[in-house]
Design an enzyme around this catalytic site. Structure first.
Site, PDB file in Angstrom:
ATOM      1  N   CYS A  91       0.832  -1.206   0.000  1.00 56.28           N
ATOM      2  CA  CYS A  91       0.000   0.000   0.000  1.00 56.28           C
ATOM      3  C   CYS A  91       0.862   1.250   0.000  1.00 56.28           C
ATOM      4  O   CYS A  91       1.813   1.362   0.779  1.00 56.28           O
ATOM      5  CB  CYS A  91      -0.911  -0.003   1.225  1.00 56.28           C
ATOM      6  SG  CYS A  91      -1.977   1.441   1.342  1.00 56.28           S
ATOM      7  N   CYS A  97      -1.062   5.748   7.174  1.00 55.23           N
ATOM      8  CA  CYS A  97      -2.365   5.228   7.579  1.00 55.23           C
ATOM      9  C   CYS A  97      -2.193   4.324   8.798  1.00 55.23           C
ATOM     10  O   CYS A  97      -1.234   3.555   8.883  1.00 55.23           O
ATOM     11  CB  CYS A  97      -2.990   4.453   6.426  1.00 55.23           C
ATOM     12  SG  CYS A  97      -4.523   3.590   6.848  1.00 55.23           S
ATOM     13  N   CYS A 100      -2.835  -0.597   8.831  1.00 56.62           N
ATOM     14  CA  CYS A 100      -1.902  -1.729   8.754  1.00 56.62           C
ATOM     15  C   CYS A 100      -0.569  -1.338   9.383  1.00 56.62           C
ATOM     16  O   CYS A 100      -0.086  -0.230   9.166  1.00 56.62           O
ATOM     17  CB  CYS A 100      -1.678  -2.152   7.302  1.00 56.62           C
ATOM     18  SG  CYS A 100      -3.158  -2.782   6.479  1.00 56.62           S
ATOM     19  N   CYS A 179      -7.437   1.030  -1.028  1.00 60.19           N
ATOM     20  CA  CYS A 179      -7.066   0.236   0.149  1.00 60.19           C
ATOM     21  C   CYS A 179      -6.983  -1.226  -0.255  1.00 60.19           C
ATOM     22  O   CYS A 179      -8.010  -1.869  -0.503  1.00 60.19           O
ATOM     23  CB  CYS A 179      -8.085   0.422   1.270  1.00 60.19           C
ATOM     24  SG  CYS A 179      -7.745  -0.605   2.719  1.00 60.19           S
ATOM     25  N   ASN A 317     -23.080 -16.966  14.940  1.00 62.67           N
ATOM     26  CA  ASN A 317     -21.990 -17.362  14.043  1.00 62.67           C
ATOM     27  C   ASN A 317     -21.497 -18.782  14.326  1.00 62.67           C
ATOM     28  O   ASN A 317     -21.214 -19.547  13.396  1.00 62.67           O
ATOM     29  CB  ASN A 317     -20.841 -16.358  14.186  1.00 62.67           C
ATOM     30  CG  ASN A 317     -19.786 -16.491  13.107  1.00 62.67           C
ATOM     31  OD1 ASN A 317     -20.087 -16.456  11.928  1.00 62.67           O
ATOM     32  ND2 ASN A 317     -18.527 -16.636  13.516  1.00 62.67           N
ATOM     33  N   GLU A 333     -26.144 -14.146  24.876  1.00 55.16           N
ATOM     34  CA  GLU A 333     -25.519 -12.904  24.429  1.00 55.16           C
ATOM     35  C   GLU A 333     -26.008 -11.763  25.321  1.00 55.16           C
ATOM     36  O   GLU A 333     -27.151 -11.771  25.781  1.00 55.16           O
ATOM     37  CB  GLU A 333     -25.885 -12.638  22.959  1.00 55.16           C
ATOM     38  CG  GLU A 333     -25.583 -11.262  22.419  1.00 55.16           C
ATOM     39  CD  GLU A 333     -24.111 -10.909  22.454  1.00 55.16           C
ATOM     40  OE1 GLU A 333     -23.790  -9.771  22.842  1.00 55.16           O
ATOM     41  OE2 GLU A 333     -23.274 -11.771  22.110  1.00 55.16           O
ATOM     42  N   ASP A 360     -26.684 -11.035  31.397  1.00 58.13           N
ATOM     43  CA  ASP A 360     -25.465 -10.358  31.833  1.00 58.13           C
ATOM     44  C   ASP A 360     -24.455 -11.445  32.186  1.00 58.13           C
ATOM     45  O   ASP A 360     -24.600 -12.134  33.201  1.00 58.13           O
ATOM     46  CB  ASP A 360     -25.772  -9.479  33.041  1.00 58.13           C
ATOM     47  CG  ASP A 360     -24.540  -8.739  33.552  1.00 58.13           C
ATOM     48  OD1 ASP A 360     -23.420  -8.998  33.049  1.00 58.13           O
ATOM     49  OD2 ASP A 360     -24.690  -7.900  34.458  1.00 58.13           O
ATOM     50  N   CYS A 407      -9.848 -12.720  21.129  1.00 58.86           N
ATOM     51  CA  CYS A 407      -9.290 -11.634  20.322  1.00 58.86           C
ATOM     52  C   CYS A 407      -8.258 -10.842  21.116  1.00 58.86           C
ATOM     53  O   CYS A 407      -7.870  -9.742  20.716  1.00 58.86           O
ATOM     54  CB  CYS A 407     -10.400 -10.718  19.806  1.00 58.86           C
ATOM     55  SG  CYS A 407     -11.429  -9.976  21.090  1.00 58.86           S
TER      56      CYS A 407
END
Length: 451
Positions: A91, A97, A100, A179, A317, A333, A360, A407
């Site tokens: 890029c 930017c 990345c 991009c 998912n 959830e 919760d 994550c």
């Protein structure tokens, strides 16, 4: 209160004053190694430098972005001696930017860096090595991102509209027209978006733009004032040209201009389609998302008579593919609107053995009616904060197997400590390369109750 002179930081009386390095200063450095987030680390005059865009062993000129105490954050401006590992970024905006951070690193080395980050967190925090390391799950290096938020800002003083992405370590906007990490369906939209928006009669009404690609392609405009008719017509013509839905987000919830328009994505291996709306969480990398679900099902391998619990289930998912294997899936959830859409997704896919509940997840699970029967298998997919309150209660559910999709390796490692204390063993772990060209790490870990 004592006055602070520019460039100096004063300690309390009797302390030592430390010279602060001003932003913008350039410094020649030797990079010693890479940090967990992919930045080069250098040491100079008692300070530790974190230099974006550099590699171990390189001699670089770095520009200071921020300095606090003995820590300096900087970015590479010039490379005097390059590592043999270095490659040309894909890029033209790389380095400016903020999207990345490791395009200069070959993809196989990016994977190795992420693997090392996960392993170090598990060893340092939880003092554990998994019984087995799984091969990294990865897909295409580029053209993988099916969702993006484009920053838009009207500069009244300069009478200029900036359209692009946020700069690294800054709220500034880097003007961008291309991009390479966006999926192909979004590329022509991104290429022509800035030029179209700059023709608006009231650019000061623009907030941001979101781009989506899935079952349909869509453009969402956040606006802070009613749009002029001419500007709305411009938007509609633009979306028509690109075969995209147009959504507007003024006051209240985002709405499609054409009432019948909907958003969704496919999970082809299971012949499933999930509907969603702007604001809902979906994985941005469709290929790795599918591979992640396939791996989760293989690792858990639920029997047809098993009852499975899916926590932090989102739109379903994992829950919907699981429903094709297990006797019953209970999915939980915290966000009520996502629970409603997940239930609709189950019905529209003719799945009747999955139930969705809003709860919760920081509260005791065993107090809920849906948890009364217990579960043989649990899947967790929490946000970055992890699932500490949940994992403290997991053993009470009777689960023999637990799959943790993370994550954030730091909170995964923290929660691993708790799971081990309850008698679970880390059987297998591996990284999920959901965000190539960045140092962001996602991971999957399988725990089983020790015999």
């Amino acid at each position: 209160m004592a006055k602070h002179e520019r460039g100096l930081r004063f300690q309390p009386a009797g302390g030592v004053k430390t010279v602060q390095i001003p932003a913008g200063k350039k410094q020649r450095l030797t990079i010693e190694r890479l940090s967990d987030d992919g930045r080069g680390i250098a040491f100079l005059e008692g300070k530790t430098w974190f230099v974006a865009g550099s590699l171990a062993g390189e001699e670089v000129e770095a520009r200071v972005l921020n300095a606090r105490g003995k820590v300096v954050e900087a970015r590479t401006e010039r490379v005097f001696t390059a590592s043999t590992m270095r490659r040309a970024p894909a890029c033209e905006y790389f380095g400016r930017c903020g999207g990345c951070s490791v395009q200069h690193v070959p993809h196989e080395e990016q994977l190795a860096l992420k693997q090392r980050m996960l392993a170090e967190q598990l060893l340092r925090v939880a003092n554990v090595v998994p019984d087995e390391w799984a091969a990294p799950l990865s897909g295409a290096e580029l053209a993988y991102r099916r969702r993006a938020r484009v920053a838009v800002r009207w500069d009244a003083k300069a009478k200029r509209l900036d359209v692009g992405f946020r700069a690294a370590a800054s709220q500034d906007i880097v003007s961008i027209e291309h991009c390479p990490v966006l999926v192909q369906a979004l590329q022509p939209i991104m290429n022509e978006l800035p030029g179209m928006l700059k023709n608006f009669s009231k650019p000061q009404a623009l907030g941001h733009v979101e781009l989506f690609s899935g079952v349909a392609t869509a453009v969402l405009l956040r606006h802070t004032a009613p749009l002029a008719e001419a500007d709305l017509a411009l938007l509609q013509a633009f979306c028509s040209k690109h075969g995209a839905q147009l959504w507007l987000h003024g006051e209240g919830e985002p709405q499609p201009v054409s009432p019948g328009d909907t958003l969704g994505y496919r999970l082809e291996p299971w012949n499933l389609q999930l509907a969603w709306r702007p604001g809902d969480f979906i994985q941005v990398n469709a290929a790795v998302n599918t591979a992640m679900i396939e791996q989760a099902l293989q690792w858990l391998a639920p029997a047809k008579d098993e009852r499975v619990m899916d926590l932090f289930c989102g739109l379903g998912n994992f829950a919907l593919p699981l429903a094709g294997l297990a006797r019953e899936v209970v999915a939980v959830e915290g966000v009520a609107t996502m629970v409603e859409r997940a239930a609709v997704n189950a019905m529209s896919n003719d799945l009747h053995n999955v139930q969705f509940f809003q709860a919760d997840l920081s509260q005791p699970l065993t107090h809920a009616d849906w948890a009364a029967e217990g579960f043989s298998t649990v899947l967790l997919d929490p946000p970055r904060d992890g699932a500490f309150e949940v994992v403290r209660q997991i053993r009470k559910t009777g689960a023999r197997r637990l799959l943790y999709v993370s994550c954030n390796p730091a909170t995964l490692a923290r929660d691993t400590v708790e799971l081990i204390s309850q008698g679970y063993r880390l059987k297998r772990a591996g990284i999920l390369d959901m965000f190539p060209q960045t140092a962001h790490v996602e991971a999957m870990a399988l725990f089983e109750m020790s015999k």
